[in-house]
Design a protein around this motif. Structure first.
Motif, PDB file in Angstrom:
ATOM      1  N   ARG A  30       0.837  -1.193   0.000  1.00 17.23           N
ATOM      2  CA  ARG A  30       0.000   0.000   0.000  1.00 17.23           C
ATOM      3  C   ARG A  30       0.872   1.242   0.000  1.00 17.23           C
ATOM      4  O   ARG A  30       1.846   1.344   0.759  1.00 17.23           O
ATOM      5  N   LEU A  32       0.923   5.768  -0.483  1.00 14.11           N
ATOM      6  CA  LEU A  32       0.218   7.048  -0.456  1.00 14.11           C
ATOM      7  C   LEU A  32       1.053   8.045  -1.235  1.00 14.11           C
ATOM      8  O   LEU A  32       2.252   8.201  -0.974  1.00 14.11           O
ATOM      9  N   SER A  48      -2.080  -1.366  -4.066  1.00 16.61           N
ATOM     10  CA  SER A  48      -3.052  -0.364  -3.625  1.00 16.61           C
ATOM     11  C   SER A  48      -2.351   0.981  -3.451  1.00 16.61           C
ATOM     12  O   SER A  48      -1.420   1.096  -2.648  1.00 16.61           O
ATOM     13  N   THR A  50      -3.120   5.235  -2.974  1.00 22.25           N
ATOM     14  CA  THR A  50      -4.012   6.374  -2.798  1.00 22.25           C
ATOM     15  C   THR A  50      -3.294   7.623  -3.290  1.00 22.25           C
ATOM     16  O   THR A  50      -2.219   7.975  -2.798  1.00 22.25           O
ATOM     17  N   ARG A  85      -7.148   4.673  -5.693  1.00 21.82           N
ATOM     18  CA  ARG A  85      -8.024   5.588  -4.964  1.00 21.82           C
ATOM     19  C   ARG A  85      -7.498   7.003  -5.130  1.00 21.82           C
ATOM     20  O   ARG A  85      -6.290   7.227  -5.069  1.00 21.82           O
ATOM     21  N   LEU A  87      -7.969  11.087  -3.865  1.00 22.01           N
ATOM     22  CA  LEU A  87      -8.556  12.058  -2.952  1.00 22.01           C
ATOM     23  C   LEU A  87      -8.312  13.461  -3.513  1.00 22.01           C
ATOM     24  O   LEU A  87      -7.149  13.867  -3.672  1.00 22.01           O
ATOM     25  N   VAL A  97      -7.404   8.570   5.686  1.00 26.17           N
ATOM     26  CA  VAL A  97      -6.484   7.446   5.555  1.00 26.17           C
ATOM     27  C   VAL A  97      -6.124   6.989   6.968  1.00 26.17           C
ATOM     28  O   VAL A  97      -5.821   7.831   7.827  1.00 26.17           O
TER      29      VAL A  97
END
Length: 215
Positions: A30, A32, A48, A50, A85, A87, A97
């Protein structure tokens, strides 16, 4: 044609090999990516991701999931195996998050991302940062971050260098290595050896305080 990852790559190049190298070197399920704009490249290697940006063009691109899936497919990626994803937000505000939930925090040309988003990175997780707006320089000055690799970019290729790290991040002017000064100037320190970016590990004992640098 609306702007997309495909059009953006023409100006910045394809960073997919960079994230493939990082994902091969460390556990990265994951990620970010604050200040991502249209750069979808982490999803070429990480399950994954974001993405966070205030730009409406980024919101339009990531909001068109069919377009996102098509561009991943063009890059040889099974879009069904990826969680993408987006934002439409300012990363300096609190994000929806979970704290300590991501393995990789990406900070490229987007300001002091780790100052505001460190809370979302798990202890032992990785920060990919460059010196453009000072984030790598801030991390280099705080004991909670351990340098684990320098990233070199040449002729469209990325290479992770884990050797001679004690020779990296040596300021040309030691007085510039001041967190307050870095934040005030909004740019990183000039080093005796340059690199495209650096990878840091958040120490297992580190807390989740937003501010990573003293001062």
């Amino acid at each position: 044609m609306p702007e997309s990852w495909a059009t953006y790559r023409r100006s910045i190049g394809d960073r997919s090999p960079l994230f493939a190298a990082i994902a091969a070197a460390w556990p990265c399920d994951r990620a970010l990516y604050p200040g991502s704009y249209l750069d979808l490249s982490p999803s070429a290697a990480i399950r994954s991701v974001t993405y966070v940006d205030t730009d409406r063009r980024a919101a339009r691109f990531f909001g068109d999931r069919a377009r996102v899936d098509a561009e991943l497919a063009e890059a040889g990626v099974d879009a069904a195996a990826r969680e993408v994803r987006f934002l439409h937000a300012d990363y300096t505000d609190e994000l929806p998050v979970d704290e300590a939930s991501v393995d990789l925090l990406i900070s490229l040309f987007a300001g002091p991302v780790s100052d505001h988003c460190r809370r979302y990175l798990r202890p032992g997780g990785m920060l990919l940062a460059n010196t453009s707006h000072g984030d790598a320089s801030l991390a280099a000055l705080h004991p909670d971050w351990m340098l684990v690799a320098a990233v070199h970019h040449r002729d469209g290729r990325y290479r992770l260098d884990t050797s001679d790290l004690d020779r990296c991040l040596v300021p040309k002017k030691p007085a510039d290595a001041d967190p307050g000064l870095i934040r005030e100037r909004g740019r990183g320190v000039a080093y005796t050896r340059s690199a495209f970016a650096y990878v840091f590990r958040l120490t297992e004992s580190a807390g989740t305080s937003d501010r990573i640098g003293p001062g």
